[in-house]
Design a protein around this motif. Sequence first.
Motif, PDB file in Angstrom:
ATOM      1  N   LEU A  44      -7.824   2.529  -1.677  1.00  0.00           N
ATOM      2  CA  LEU A  44      -7.427   2.899  -0.315  1.00  0.00           C
ATOM      3  C   LEU A  44      -6.869   1.647   0.336  1.00  0.00           C
ATOM      4  O   LEU A  44      -7.462   0.564   0.214  1.00  0.00           O
ATOM      5  CB  LEU A  44      -8.642   3.401   0.470  1.00  0.00           C
ATOM      6  CG  LEU A  44      -9.264   4.688  -0.067  1.00  0.00           C
ATOM      7  CD1 LEU A  44     -10.644   4.929   0.541  1.00  0.00           C
ATOM      8  CD2 LEU A  44      -8.354   5.876   0.220  1.00  0.00           C
ATOM      9  N   THR A  45      -5.744   1.774   0.991  1.00  0.00           N
ATOM     10  CA  THR A  45      -5.099   0.603   1.589  1.00  0.00           C
ATOM     11  C   THR A  45      -4.429   0.978   2.915  1.00  0.00           C
ATOM     12  O   THR A  45      -4.317   2.155   3.251  1.00  0.00           O
ATOM     13  CB  THR A  45      -3.982   0.032   0.677  1.00  0.00           C
ATOM     14  OG1 THR A  45      -2.888   0.945   0.688  1.00  0.00           O
ATOM     15  CG2 THR A  45      -4.451  -0.212  -0.738  1.00  0.00           C
ATOM     16  N   THR A  46      -3.958  -0.034   3.599  1.00  0.00           N
ATOM     17  CA  THR A  46      -3.044   0.211   4.717  1.00  0.00           C
ATOM     18  C   THR A  46      -1.670   0.506   4.116  1.00  0.00           C
ATOM     19  O   THR A  46      -1.463   0.332   2.906  1.00  0.00           O
ATOM     20  CB  THR A  46      -2.921  -1.030   5.619  1.00  0.00           C
ATOM     21  OG1 THR A  46      -2.336  -2.067   4.827  1.00  0.00           O
ATOM     22  CG2 THR A  46      -4.272  -1.474   6.145  1.00  0.00           C
ATOM     23  N   ARG A  47      -0.717   0.869   4.953  1.00  0.00           N
ATOM     24  CA  ARG A  47       0.636   1.111   4.418  1.00  0.00           C
ATOM     25  C   ARG A  47       1.230  -0.145   3.825  1.00  0.00           C
ATOM     26  O   ARG A  47       2.023  -0.107   2.896  1.00  0.00           O
ATOM     27  CB  ARG A  47       1.544   1.663   5.504  1.00  0.00           C
ATOM     28  CG  ARG A  47       1.160   3.096   5.784  1.00  0.00           C
ATOM     29  CD  ARG A  47       2.153   3.849   6.587  1.00  0.00           C
ATOM     30  NE  ARG A  47       1.518   5.138   6.900  1.00  0.00           N
ATOM     31  CZ  ARG A  47       2.107   6.137   7.477  1.00  0.00           C
ATOM     32  NH1 ARG A  47       3.359   6.041   7.826  1.00  0.00           N
ATOM     33  NH2 ARG A  47       1.472   7.264   7.716  1.00  0.00           N
ATOM     34  N   ALA A  48       0.819  -1.285   4.348  1.00  0.00           N
ATOM     35  CA  ALA A  48       1.352  -2.549   3.839  1.00  0.00           C
ATOM     36  C   ALA A  48       0.625  -2.992   2.571  1.00  0.00           C
ATOM     37  O   ALA A  48       0.957  -4.033   2.000  1.00  0.00           O
ATOM     38  CB  ALA A  48       1.230  -3.613   4.906  1.00  0.00           C
ATOM     39  N   GLY A  49      -0.364  -2.226   2.149  1.00  0.00           N
ATOM     40  CA  GLY A  49      -1.032  -2.529   0.890  1.00  0.00           C
ATOM     41  C   GLY A  49      -2.322  -3.310   1.037  1.00  0.00           C
ATOM     42  O   GLY A  49      -2.956  -3.663   0.030  1.00  0.00           O
ATOM     43  N   GLN A  50      -2.773  -3.555   2.258  1.00  0.00           N
ATOM     44  CA  GLN A  50      -4.029  -4.290   2.438  1.00  0.00           C
ATOM     45  C   GLN A  50      -5.214  -3.384   2.072  1.00  0.00           C
ATOM     46  O   GLN A  50      -5.304  -2.246   2.539  1.00  0.00           O
ATOM     47  CB  GLN A  50      -4.130  -4.719   3.903  1.00  0.00           C
ATOM     48  CG  GLN A  50      -5.272  -5.651   4.181  1.00  0.00           C
ATOM     49  CD  GLN A  50      -5.511  -5.752   5.694  1.00  0.00           C
ATOM     50  OE1 GLN A  50      -4.596  -5.541   6.498  1.00  0.00           O
ATOM     51  NE2 GLN A  50      -6.734  -6.060   6.072  1.00  0.00           N
ATOM     52  N   ARG A  51      -6.126  -3.903   1.244  1.00  0.00           N
ATOM     53  CA  ARG A  51      -7.223  -3.085   0.712  1.00  0.00           C
ATOM     54  C   ARG A  51      -8.216  -2.626   1.776  1.00  0.00           C
ATOM     55  O   ARG A  51      -8.642  -3.390   2.619  1.00  0.00           O
ATOM     56  CB  ARG A  51      -8.019  -3.897  -0.321  1.00  0.00           C
ATOM     57  CG  ARG A  51      -7.265  -4.180  -1.577  1.00  0.00           C
ATOM     58  CD  ARG A  51      -7.953  -3.519  -2.782  1.00  0.00           C
ATOM     59  NE  ARG A  51      -7.046  -3.653  -3.904  1.00  0.00           N
ATOM     60  CZ  ARG A  51      -7.100  -4.677  -4.753  1.00  0.00           C
ATOM     61  NH1 ARG A  51      -8.020  -5.595  -4.632  1.00  0.00           N
ATOM     62  NH2 ARG A  51      -6.231  -4.749  -5.740  1.00  0.00           N
ATOM     63  N   LEU A  52      -8.621  -1.378   1.652  1.00  0.00           N
ATOM     64  CA  LEU A  52      -9.638  -0.816   2.550  1.00  0.00           C
ATOM     65  C   LEU A  52     -10.802  -0.224   1.756  1.00  0.00           C
ATOM     66  O   LEU A  52     -11.643   0.495   2.298  1.00  0.00           O
ATOM     67  CB  LEU A  52      -9.005   0.284   3.413  1.00  0.00           C
ATOM     68  CG  LEU A  52      -7.843  -0.131   4.324  1.00  0.00           C
ATOM     69  CD1 LEU A  52      -7.176   1.085   4.939  1.00  0.00           C
ATOM     70  CD2 LEU A  52      -8.348  -1.066   5.429  1.00  0.00           C
ATOM     71  N   SER A  53     -10.814  -0.501   0.425  1.00  0.00           N
ATOM     72  CA  SER A  53     -11.886   0.037  -0.433  1.00  0.00           C
ATOM     73  C   SER A  53     -11.984  -0.833  -1.671  1.00  0.00           C
ATOM     74  O   SER A  53     -11.175  -1.749  -1.863  1.00  0.00           O
ATOM     75  CB  SER A  53     -11.555   1.467  -0.870  1.00  0.00           C
ATOM     76  OG  SER A  53     -10.496   1.446  -1.826  1.00  0.00           O
ATOM     77  N   ASP A  94      -5.202   5.696   9.433  1.00  0.00           N
ATOM     78  CA  ASP A  94      -3.872   5.799   8.835  1.00  0.00           C
ATOM     79  C   ASP A  94      -3.858   5.141   7.458  1.00  0.00           C
ATOM     80  O   ASP A  94      -2.925   4.433   7.103  1.00  0.00           O
ATOM     81  CB  ASP A  94      -2.830   5.160   9.745  1.00  0.00           C
ATOM     82  CG  ASP A  94      -3.193   3.724  10.087  1.00  0.00           C
ATOM     83  OD1 ASP A  94      -4.261   3.268   9.651  1.00  0.00           O
ATOM     84  OD2 ASP A  94      -2.398   3.072  10.780  1.00  0.00           O
ATOM     85  N   ALA A  95      -4.938   5.389   6.709  1.00  0.00           N
ATOM     86  CA  ALA A  95      -5.021   4.793   5.368  1.00  0.00           C
ATOM     87  C   ALA A  95      -4.116   5.556   4.403  1.00  0.00           C
ATOM     88  O   ALA A  95      -3.650   6.666   4.695  1.00  0.00           O
ATOM     89  CB  ALA A  95      -6.459   4.822   4.875  1.00  0.00           C
ATOM     90  N   CYS A  96      -3.854   4.938   3.229  1.00  0.00           N
ATOM     91  CA  CYS A  96      -3.072   5.575   2.167  1.00  0.00           C
ATOM     92  C   CYS A  96      -3.856   5.425   0.871  1.00  0.00           C
ATOM     93  O   CYS A  96      -4.723   4.563   0.761  1.00  0.00           O
ATOM     94  CB  CYS A  96      -1.765   4.846   1.915  1.00  0.00           C
ATOM     95  SG  CYS A  96      -0.914   4.367   3.372  1.00  0.00           S
ATOM     96  N   LEU A  97      -3.491   6.229  -0.103  1.00  0.00           N
ATOM     97  CA  LEU A  97      -4.020   6.000  -1.452  1.00  0.00           C
ATOM     98  C   LEU A  97      -2.909   5.306  -2.227  1.00  0.00           C
ATOM     99  O   LEU A  97      -1.816   5.864  -2.389  1.00  0.00           O
ATOM    100  CB  LEU A  97      -4.403   7.317  -2.115  1.00  0.00           C
ATOM    101  CG  LEU A  97      -4.927   7.154  -3.537  1.00  0.00           C
ATOM    102  CD1 LEU A  97      -6.233   6.365  -3.561  1.00  0.00           C
ATOM    103  CD2 LEU A  97      -5.139   8.516  -4.203  1.00  0.00           C
TER     104      LEU A  97
END
Length: 659
Positions: A161-170, A196-199
């Motif tokens: 899981l990351t932000t749109r810019a690719g920063q890790r959230l998991s 607003d996370a992304c996979l």
Amino acid sequence: MRRILLLLLILLLIPGLARMETLVCDASQPVHEMSDTLYGLFFEDINHAADGGLYAELLQNRSFEYEDLTNPTPYQHLTGWQFNVTAESDGTVVLETADPLHENNPCYAHIQAGSAGYAFQNLGYGSSAFWGGICIEPGARYDVSLWLRCTEGSGHVEAALTTRAGQRLSDTVQFTPGDSWERHAGVLTANAQAQDACLTFTLSGAVTVDADMASLMPQDRVGASWPGGGMRRDLVEALKELHPRFLRFPGGCVAEGSWVWDNLYRWKDTVGPVEQRKENWNTWGYMQSYGIGFYEYFCLCEELGALPLPVVGSGVLCQTREPRESPMNEQELAEWTQDILDLMEFALGGADTEWGALRCEMGHPAPFDLRYLAIGNENWADDYFTRYESISAAVKSAWPGITCIVACGPVAEGGLFNASRARILRSFPDDTADEHYYMESSWFLRNTHRYDHYPRGTKVFLGEYAAHEPAAGGKRPNNLYSALCEAAYLTGIERNSDVVVMCCYAPLMARLGMEQWTPDLILFNGAQAVRTPNYYIQQMFASALGDQLIQSKMTDQGGKTVKDVIAGLYHVASAAADGQVYVKLVNVSGKDRQITVQILGKALSDRTEGDMVLLTGEKQAVNGPGNETVVPQHSTVVFQNGSAEIALPGYAAVILTIP
Ligand code: AHR
């Protein structure tokens, strides 16, 4: 004499005193049995109610099948996806169809990474006016999976899981693809809160892979073992709290198909393993993944304690949309009828039948409790009725216990309605007629006596209805007032529940900012569900219903019968087999009332405590995310010698439960 007249005048002019009424409910005077299926739900995938809503899948267009039937372009297949996320790496992506993981799921992404670090990501269901992207909570765990095949080089694919810019959230999981299609799965734990996370999938080197059927679902969900993968817990809870006795699904217009026969909702496309389901364009402007398919709908019914009420196409496409392909011919109708009989077998047949065996294989050896079948949605006229006759005859002959539901068109009144109703009474008097209407609040108030005049013995299913305030800004708002007008109307429905045996509000759910239709009963974003005032009326009415309608009468201080439409004061009372009495009062006027409620025909002690639920507020009040101002308030009401004084505010509904 002059003194008496003067006193009367003063009494009339003092607001509190002039508006006292008495409601007498007589439990020893049953009128008729209440329908035990009266209140239910209608679920359709409109407003992203299923995909992007109830379905626990957090990814949009997970299998690259996204295609607008009415205006296809190759780019749509990449909806919801972003490629080449990091600037440091390069690569290409093309849409492929050769040798897919299943013929029903033909499109996939062919990804060629030029160097390590090439990343692609799914953005979830964005574009909500409130919260875009995927909502995640710190510590929450998510099941992640992806079908992969490596066609050149070797390496692995890392999911996070990351932000749109690719920063890790998991944390991350790694998948190592082989040279044939295989599903890779793992679990991600979020370490931050985000709306607003992304996979994001990142390739480890110069490797070429085929990717399809990505998935991300919260582990905390309902029905994780169902083949479709399950449903969002907070939304299932919101449905459960409505105490539904039945669930109508999957549409609506969605069930009939629009414009072209390719758009028909074919139940067989929606069962079996998810990666083998054949997605279809949604009449409402997006793709249906069918992750919630017929099996999951039946399971949801069990979860809710509701009887399933499937709607199948009638051999005529949605008649409110043009241009459309011709109705099915004899041969096509025979084949479609067989599909419908197969559906009955899927729900009711034994393990030794073809379709019953599929149900067992999917995880449900016992038959589902299928008693109703609606054939057609909002159809009318000869094209429809002749096909209805043929399909319903086949269904009744194969499954004699089934109640068939016949469409009565898309309007409440006028020539089309009258002709449909007359035809139904003439040709299908034993079937249940499905009425649909969306009208302004004032219409509902004017028509609370609509069903008083229906011939007894005939059956109506009010399959879609909602009251709305005058349209503004392209939307038809609902609020406390429209909810109260629905409540007033429901007193008329309960009074006539020998005729109106089922009813359900529509549409049921809408993702905020992604609505195609207003008003809606439950609003939600990625993290929260909002219960509208209309929701609470449905909940209050459905949770307090006796087995018998009992006589009730409202009189004014002079002993005259109060006319509900004139006073803006509506009521109905029922009694349960266990002796409980339910009294419903609705005040659509802005005037506070003082009402004496007397219960006759029931042995009450000198002092009996009952429950009172009150819904009130500003006339135009609405609820929003994190801001529910209109909610039911519970209190105790004391009956002394069978009588209680109720302060009923202006713009309010009250339900009394007397033990
Ligand atoms: O409830 C929304 C739509 O209204 C349904 O799909 C259709 O049956 C009706 O026109």
